[in-house]
Structure formats: structure tokens, C-alpha cells
Design a protein around this motif. Structure first.
Motif, mmCIF file in Angstrom:
data_model
loop_
_atom_site.group_PDB
_atom_site.id
_atom_site.type_symbol
_atom_site.label_atom_id
_atom_site.label_comp_id
_atom_site.label_asym_id
_atom_site.label_seq_id
_atom_site.Cartn_x
_atom_site.Cartn_y
_atom_site.Cartn_z
ATOM 1 N N ARG A 34 0.830 -1.202 0.000
ATOM 2 C CA ARG A 34 0.000 0.000 0.000
ATOM 3 C C ARG A 34 0.868 1.257 0.000
ATOM 4 O O ARG A 34 0.599 2.213 -0.719
ATOM 5 N N ARG A 35 1.929 1.256 0.799
ATOM 6 C CA ARG A 35 2.853 2.401 0.831
ATOM 7 C C ARG A 35 3.484 2.634 -0.541
ATOM 8 O O ARG A 35 3.644 3.773 -0.980
ATOM 9 N N HIS A 36 3.866 1.546 -1.204
ATOM 10 C CA HIS A 36 4.464 1.674 -2.538
ATOM 11 C C HIS A 36 3.481 2.310 -3.520
ATOM 12 O O HIS A 36 3.848 3.203 -4.294
ATOM 13 N N PHE A 37 2.232 1.873 -3.498
ATOM 14 C CA PHE A 37 1.238 2.442 -4.411
ATOM 15 C C PHE A 37 0.905 3.889 -4.045
ATOM 16 O O PHE A 37 0.611 4.693 -4.928
ATOM 17 N N LYS A 38 0.960 4.244 -2.767
ATOM 18 C CA LYS A 38 0.754 5.644 -2.382
ATOM 19 C C LYS A 38 1.853 6.529 -2.966
ATOM 20 O O LYS A 38 1.581 7.638 -3.418
ATOM 21 N N LYS A 39 3.084 6.027 -2.978
ATOM 22 C CA LYS A 39 4.180 6.788 -3.580
ATOM 23 C C LYS A 39 3.953 6.967 -5.071
ATOM 24 O O LYS A 39 4.191 8.040 -5.632
ATOM 25 N N VAL A 40 3.492 5.915 -5.743
ATOM 26 C CA VAL A 40 3.192 6.000 -7.173
ATOM 27 C C VAL A 40 2.077 7.014 -7.410
ATOM 28 O O VAL A 40 2.154 7.822 -8.337
ATOM 29 N N LEU A 41 1.075 6.997 -6.573
ATOM 30 C CA LEU A 41 -0.031 7.953 -6.685
ATOM 31 C C LEU A 41 0.477 9.380 -6.550
ATOM 32 O O LEU A 41 0.067 10.278 -7.297
ATOM 33 N N GLN A 42 1.410 9.610 -5.624
ATOM 34 C CA GLN A 42 1.942 10.949 -5.393
ATOM 35 C C GLN A 42 2.806 11.441 -6.548
ATOM 36 O O GLN A 42 2.996 12.638 -6.705
ATOM 37 N N MET A 43 3.318 10.518 -7.368
ATOM 38 C CA MET A 43 4.086 10.923 -8.536
ATOM 39 C C MET A 43 3.193 11.689 -9.500
ATOM 40 O O MET A 43 3.668 12.547 -10.230
ATOM 41 N N HIS A 45 1.411 11.318 -12.418
ATOM 42 C CA HIS A 45 1.417 11.525 -13.864
ATOM 43 C C HIS A 45 0.960 10.267 -14.605
ATOM 44 O O HIS A 45 1.147 9.147 -14.133
ATOM 45 N N GLY A 46 0.327 10.504 -15.724
ATOM 46 C CA GLY A 46 -0.084 9.410 -16.600
ATOM 47 C C GLY A 46 -1.067 8.443 -15.958
ATOM 48 O O GLY A 46 -1.853 8.793 -15.077
ATOM 49 N N ASN A 47 -0.988 7.208 -16.417
ATOM 50 C CA ASN A 47 -1.867 6.146 -15.927
ATOM 51 C C ASN A 47 -1.529 5.712 -14.510
ATOM 52 O O ASN A 47 -2.303 4.966 -13.907
ATOM 53 N N ASN A 48 -0.395 6.160 -13.995
ATOM 54 C CA ASN A 48 -0.003 5.772 -12.640
ATOM 55 C C ASN A 48 -1.077 6.128 -11.618
ATOM 56 O O ASN A 48 -1.310 5.379 -10.677
ATOM 57 N N ILE A 49 -1.727 7.268 -11.803
ATOM 58 C CA ILE A 49 -2.752 7.709 -10.858
ATOM 59 C C ILE A 49 -3.916 6.727 -10.854
ATOM 60 O O ILE A 49 -4.399 6.319 -9.797
ATOM 61 N N ILE A 50 -4.356 6.331 -12.032
ATOM 62 C CA ILE A 50 -5.487 5.411 -12.153
ATOM 63 C C ILE A 50 -5.134 4.056 -11.544
ATOM 64 O O ILE A 50 -5.904 3.481 -10.762
ATOM 65 N N VAL A 51 -3.967 3.536 -11.907
ATOM 66 C CA VAL A 51 -3.547 2.216 -11.428
ATOM 67 C C VAL A 51 -3.330 2.222 -9.919
ATOM 68 O O VAL A 51 -3.800 1.324 -9.215
ATOM 69 N N ALA A 52 -2.629 3.217 -9.429
ATOM 70 C CA ALA A 52 -2.365 3.289 -7.989
ATOM 71 C C ALA A 52 -3.677 3.407 -7.208
ATOM 72 O O ALA A 52 -3.856 2.721 -6.201
ATOM 73 N N SER A 53 -4.588 4.232 -7.672
ATOM 74 C CA SER A 53 -5.881 4.380 -6.992
ATOM 75 C C SER A 53 -6.639 3.060 -6.971
ATOM 76 O O SER A 53 -7.219 2.682 -5.950
ATOM 77 N N ALA A 54 -6.647 2.365 -8.090
ATOM 78 C CA ALA A 54 -7.366 1.086 -8.177
ATOM 79 C C ALA A 54 -6.766 0.054 -7.225
ATOM 80 O O ALA A 54 -7.501 -0.651 -6.516
#
Length: 143
Positions: A34-43, A45-54
Motif C-alpha cells: 500500500r505504501r508503494h502504491f501511495k508513492k506512485v499515486l503521489q508521482m 502523472h499518466g496512468n499511474n494515478i489510475i492504477v495506484a488508486s485502483a
């Protein structure tokens, strides 16, 4: 510490040092994922936001369902949910693999290649989906 013939379930974060440890089963910690995906979400940009949120939604769902199972161990309900959860994970992986940035891509690859380590608790709900108890035990032993 584990000895040569540890046949139990090792609950750990996803630190690479555990990759070479010979154990019966490894359950990687969803709190760390979960922490790893939160970091991706904070980046941000792009599809990362959608994927991290999901994936954050799925991980939160997994924690809620596991907590519910611990309070009221209904095997059939839990295993039905777990089956549907695995389908949701597979759909996300198939949809987004190759369409995200580097950091999210690493997480998706780990989820695909090491699914048996991330999702072991789905088939064995007596095993917690995180290593919080193990970390607290280590910290208490250091006092």
C-alpha cells in the motif's frame, strides 16, 4: 534466526533479502505494498494515478475483508470474496501492464510474478495480510 528447516509462513515486507530465504511460504505485507502504491499515486502523472488508486482500493478492501473474517470467520463468504478479488487483480494487471510508468510497472510485475507471496492469505485467512504483528514482536524484543 529461522534455522535450516523453517517450514512455516514467513510474513515480511518485500525487501529483497527475503527472496533467497528458504521457507515453506512467504506472505508479503500488504501494508508495505500500500505504501508503494501511495508513492506512485503521489508521482501524479499518466496512468499511474489510475492504477495506484485502483490498487489502493483493492488493498483497502482486502484489509477490511480480512478483518471481517477475523471477527466472524465465515469460510464460504470469505473464499467467495477472495475468488472475486483475484479476478479483480488479474483484470487490473492485464489491463495496465505495459501502460504505466517505471515504478508502477515494477509493482505490477511483482504482483504478477510473486502473486503466491502477495496473496497467500486469500486462500489461507488464518495468515494475516501484513507483517505488523511480526514487526511489533521484533520491536518489543529489542527493549
Amino acid at each position: 534466526m529461522l534455522g535450516d528447516e523453517f517450514a512455516g509462513v514467513l510474513s515480511s515486507d518485500d525487501f529483497s533479502v527475503y527472496a533467497d530465504v528458504e521457507v515453506g511460504v512467504l506472505q508479503k505485507c500488504l501494508a508495505h505494498l500500500r505504501r508503494h502504491f501511495k508513492k506512485v499515486l503521489q508521482m501524479g502523472h499518466g496512468n499511474n494515478i489510475i492504477v495506484a488508486s485502483a490498487f489502493l482500493d483493492l488493498i483497502d478492501q482486502a484489509f477490511r475483508q480480512h478483518r471481517k473474517w477475523r471477527q466472524h470467520p465465515e469460510e464460504l463468504d470469505y473464499h467467495t470474496w477472495a475468488r472475486d478479488f483475484k479476478v479483480s487483480v488479474a483484470v487490473l494487471l492485464n489491463t495496465w501492464q505495459g501502460h504505466v510508468g517505471y515504478a508502477a510497472g515494477l509493482l505490477l510485475r511483482s504482483l504478477r510474478e510473486k502473486a503466491h507471496q502477495w496473496w497467500y492469505f486469500l486462500d489461507h485467512p488464518s495468515i494475516p495480510p501484513d507483517n505488523n504483528l511480526a514487526e511489533r514482536s521484533v520491536l518489543l524484543g529489542c527493549d
